[in-house]
Design an enzyme around this catalytic site. Sequence first.
Site, PDB file in Angstrom:
ATOM      1  N   VAL A  70       0.988  -1.071   0.025  1.00  0.00           N
ATOM      2  CA  VAL A  70       0.149  -0.010   0.034  1.00  0.00           C
ATOM      3  C   VAL A  70       1.047   1.448   0.328  1.00  0.00           C
ATOM      4  O   VAL A  70       1.454   1.604   1.034  1.00  0.00           O
ATOM      5  CB  VAL A  70      -1.029   0.164   1.187  1.00  0.00           C
ATOM      6  CG1 VAL A  70      -1.975   1.184   1.173  1.00  0.00           C
ATOM      7  CG2 VAL A  70      -1.455  -1.185   1.306  1.00  0.00           C
ATOM      8  N   GLU A  71       1.006   1.950  -1.040  1.00  0.00           N
ATOM      9  CA  GLU A  71       1.785   3.061  -1.273  1.00  0.00           C
ATOM     10  C   GLU A  71       1.238   3.884  -2.309  1.00  0.00           C
ATOM     11  O   GLU A  71      -0.041   3.796  -2.971  1.00  0.00           O
ATOM     12  CB  GLU A  71       3.231   2.664  -1.605  1.00  0.00           C
ATOM     13  CG  GLU A  71       3.484   1.747  -2.759  1.00  0.00           C
ATOM     14  CD  GLU A  71       5.047   1.706  -2.953  1.00  0.00           C
ATOM     15  OE1 GLU A  71       5.684   2.663  -3.305  1.00  0.00           O
ATOM     16  OE2 GLU A  71       5.542   0.585  -2.822  1.00  0.00           O
ATOM     17  N   PHE A  72       1.967   5.014  -2.888  1.00  0.00           N
ATOM     18  CA  PHE A  72       1.230   5.896  -3.676  1.00  0.00           C
ATOM     19  C   PHE A  72       1.774   5.813  -5.243  1.00  0.00           C
ATOM     20  O   PHE A  72       2.852   5.188  -5.325  1.00  0.00           O
ATOM     21  CB  PHE A  72       1.172   7.276  -3.191  1.00  0.00           C
ATOM     22  CG  PHE A  72       0.390   7.538  -2.033  1.00  0.00           C
ATOM     23  CD1 PHE A  72      -0.939   7.612  -1.927  1.00  0.00           C
ATOM     24  CD2 PHE A  72       1.216   7.670  -0.658  1.00  0.00           C
ATOM     25  CE1 PHE A  72      -1.618   7.706  -0.602  1.00  0.00           C
ATOM     26  CE2 PHE A  72       0.547   7.844   0.381  1.00  0.00           C
ATOM     27  CZ  PHE A  72      -0.961   7.882   0.561  1.00  0.00           C
TER      28      PHE A  72
END
Length: 252
Positions: free
Chosen positions: A137-139
């Site tokens: 979960v990152e951008f």
Amino acid sequence: MFSLKTRRLLRWLLPAAALLTAAAVLAALFFTGVLKLNTPSRERYPVRGVDVSSWQGEIDWPTLAGQGLSFAFIKATEGSGFTDPRFSYNWEEARKTALRVGAYHFFSYDSPGETQADNFIAAVPREPGALPPVVDVEFYGDKAADPPAAADVHPQLDALLRRLEAHYGVRPILYATGKAYRLYLESRYDDYDLWIRDVYFTPSLPASRPWTFWQHADNARLQGYTGREPCIDMNVFSGTPEEFAAYVGVPA
């Protein structure tokens, strides 16, 4: 002969220039990996590993594994439709070494959790001794500047995690950057093991939320791969070799 005004200006400019030069040198050493602020000691964190993707190109897994590593996480999928083109090869060849191997999925904010789970399950076999599946979960893109609302993210992330746990029989690991952790995972998902990224400092988390894996460097250079990316991510496990063996459920 300099005027009084010029001499005063030089007395101010020369130290300032020296400080700026020193800062530039330190920044260059830091960003090239020569100088590190968060290098974890091998005595405290003896269990070390890498994470890889197609960016590392063709990997000679015996060579890579022989550099003091205990585990490797391999990128498998992203979103609902992308499979890393090197995953099958990396999975099969890494499993032939002494490394404990796991696969990770890059979470997309733009597709349903159910179809993301389908994508991962189609790519990653169930095999004994493998590390739990990971949801990263990152951008990406403009998401860091304009993060999706947690109320929209949680239902899709929940669906993905439920499906993976049901299929693989083990609770997935959650990987997160600091910002993603604070926005989407903090005070939630406490039953999931955490793999935290912090390539600048030692992770600062509440005592009630310990990390299991820590990605502490993204600029390491090892032997055994020939991809477009010359660097490789380095990680540590939070416990001893015996605790790591118990974690994966097989003898050390």
